[in-house]
Design a protein around this motif. Structure first.
Motif, PDB file in Angstrom:
ATOM      1  N   LEU A 189      -3.210   0.416  -4.077  1.00 42.05           N
ATOM      2  CA  LEU A 189      -3.339  -0.974  -4.533  1.00 42.05           C
ATOM      3  C   LEU A 189      -2.451  -1.850  -3.672  1.00 42.05           C
ATOM      4  O   LEU A 189      -1.312  -1.489  -3.368  1.00 42.05           O
TER       5      LEU A 189
ATOM      6  N   ILE B 179      -2.427   3.793 -10.423  1.00 45.23           N
ATOM      7  CA  ILE B 179      -2.462   3.782  -8.967  1.00 45.23           C
ATOM      8  C   ILE B 179      -1.674   4.983  -8.479  1.00 45.23           C
ATOM      9  O   ILE B 179      -0.446   5.015  -8.560  1.00 45.23           O
TER      10      ILE B 179
ATOM     11  N   CYS C 111      -8.886   1.645  -1.347  1.00 49.80           N
ATOM     12  CA  CYS C 111      -7.845   0.668  -1.672  1.00 49.80           C
ATOM     13  C   CYS C 111      -8.418  -0.516  -2.454  1.00 49.80           C
ATOM     14  O   CYS C 111      -9.517  -0.981  -2.161  1.00 49.80           O
ATOM     15  N   VAL C 112      -7.683  -0.977  -3.430  1.00 50.70           N
ATOM     16  CA  VAL C 112      -8.009  -2.223  -4.115  1.00 50.70           C
ATOM     17  C   VAL C 112      -7.019  -3.274  -3.634  1.00 50.70           C
ATOM     18  O   VAL C 112      -5.805  -3.061  -3.698  1.00 50.70           O
ATOM     19  N   ARG C 113      -7.548  -4.385  -3.114  1.00 45.22           N
ATOM     20  CA  ARG C 113      -6.689  -5.462  -2.623  1.00 45.22           C
ATOM     21  C   ARG C 113      -6.917  -6.719  -3.451  1.00 45.22           C
ATOM     22  O   ARG C 113      -8.052  -7.150  -3.596  1.00 45.22           O
TER      23      ARG C 113
ATOM     24  N   LEU D 289      -3.072  -0.147 -15.173  1.00 50.47           N
ATOM     25  CA  LEU D 289      -3.264   0.347 -13.813  1.00 50.47           C
ATOM     26  C   LEU D 289      -2.894   1.820 -13.711  1.00 50.47           C
ATOM     27  O   LEU D 289      -1.905   2.253 -14.297  1.00 50.47           O
TER      28      LEU D 289
ATOM     29  N   GLU E 168       0.838  -1.193   0.000  1.00 55.55           N
ATOM     30  CA  GLU E 168       0.000   0.000   0.000  1.00 55.55           C
ATOM     31  C   GLU E 168       0.879   1.250   0.000  1.00 55.55           C
ATOM     32  O   GLU E 168       1.817   1.354   0.788  1.00 55.55           O
TER      33      GLU E 168
ATOM     34  N   ILE F  86      -7.536  -0.740 -13.642  1.00 51.84           N
ATOM     35  CA  ILE F  86      -7.795  -0.264 -12.282  1.00 51.84           C
ATOM     36  C   ILE F  86      -7.374   1.191 -12.157  1.00 51.84           C
ATOM     37  O   ILE F  86      -6.250   1.548 -12.488  1.00 51.84           O
TER      38      ILE F  86
END
Ligand code: ZN
Lengths: 149, 142
Positions: free
Chosen positions: B114, B128, B96-98, B126, A99, B109
């Motif tokens: 992420l 992010i 958040c993308v998990r 992506l 993260e 995305i």
């Protein structure tokens, strides 16, 4: 976390180094400075926090803690830590993203990602990620993913 | 097919519209409201997907968890997304993308954060970066 900063790097590009060109190595390189060019290796590359790299990288394992502009291709694993900034395409068998990492680009992770042929296909650039072909065709793709290479 | 559950998060009573991106206050127990800015209907529930779920657009101001047995085929607009099963579709997330190690994702995305676990499969474009999805949703505002 794979990206340890331990001492198992035979080669270190120091924080005051400014490197331009082509780099090849066998085992592992820890990069702390600035690099412009291409890197090819069967080993491991660590781009440490504060370091920058612009250019394409092919390696077994790539750990990114700093800034990378370019395409990454790993036969093994790519790891983006929370401080990582990656702008470019990523092809790898395995990926770990923490993260906080910044990533803009195309991403192929899995058995397909590690395949070197994937990169030279220009169609892959414009093809939408979501497959709209009939189910039968998609099934053929899925079967191929399960295959050996 | 899919379990709906009312949002239980304590501070989650300010929601962002999945159409125009603007914020508004909603009642604690509300499951859907109309956006005060663009008048579109908003779903504000959390979802847990445990089987096949295909739709034209899957949008919620809450969170979505796609369990190992779940398969979502749809464009998704969501706050937080957790993928343990399969997802095929483009995702815009405000949070958040998990993607867990059992997760398989195919699509683009756009999200501020992420997290990808080792073993996950991923194929798509992506973007992010902090404030990514919020910016994009606000662009659509009339
Ligand atoms: Zn709205």
């Amino acid at each position: 976390m794979a990206a340890d900063t331990g001492g198992d790097f035979p080669t270190i590009i120091g924080p005051d180094a400014n490197f331009k060109g082509e780099l090849r190595f066998e085992k592992a390189v820890k990069h702390l400075g600035r690099f412009e060019g291409t890197i090819e290796s069967k080993g491991r590359l660590l781009v440490a926090e504060g370091a920058s790299l612009s250019g394409d990288v092919k390696a077994e394992t790539i750990d990114v803690q700093g800034e990378v502009k370019g395409n990454l291709h790993a036969t093994g694993k790519v790891c983006l830590t929370s401080t990582a900034k990656l702008e470019g395409d990523l092809h790898t068998a395995r990926l770990e993203v923490n993260e906080g990492a910044v990533f803009v680009g195309r991403c192929v992770v899995g058995a397909n990602g590690a395949r070197p042929t994937q990169e030279s296909k220009p169609a892959a650039e414009t093809k939408p990620a979501v497959d709209t072909r009939p189910q039968a065709d998609q099934g053929r793709d899925r079967a191929a993913v399960g295959g050996k290479r | 097919m899919l379990k709906r559950q009312a949002s239980t998060s304590d501070g989650g009573r300010t929601v962002h519209c999945t159409h125009c991106g603007r914020a508004q206050e909603v009642a604690r127990r509300a499951m859907s409201v109309f956006c005060v800015h663009c008048t579109q209907r908003l779903i504000i529930e959390d979802y847990t997907i445990t089987s096949y779920h295909a739709t034209r657009m899957f949008a919620t101001c809450g969170d979505i968890v796609v369990e190992k047995s779940g398969f979502v085929s749809a464009p998704i607009r969501v706050r937080q997304l957790t993928v343990r099963g399969r997802v095929q579709g483009n995702v815009e997330a405000r949070g958040c993308v998990r993607i867990d190690r059992t997760g398989q994702f195919r699509g683009d995305i756009v999200a501020p954060r992420l997290v990808v676990a080792d073993g996950a499969q991923l194929n798509g474009y992506l973007r992010i970066a902090p404030s990514s999805a919020g910016d994009r949703m606000e662009e659509r505002a009339p």
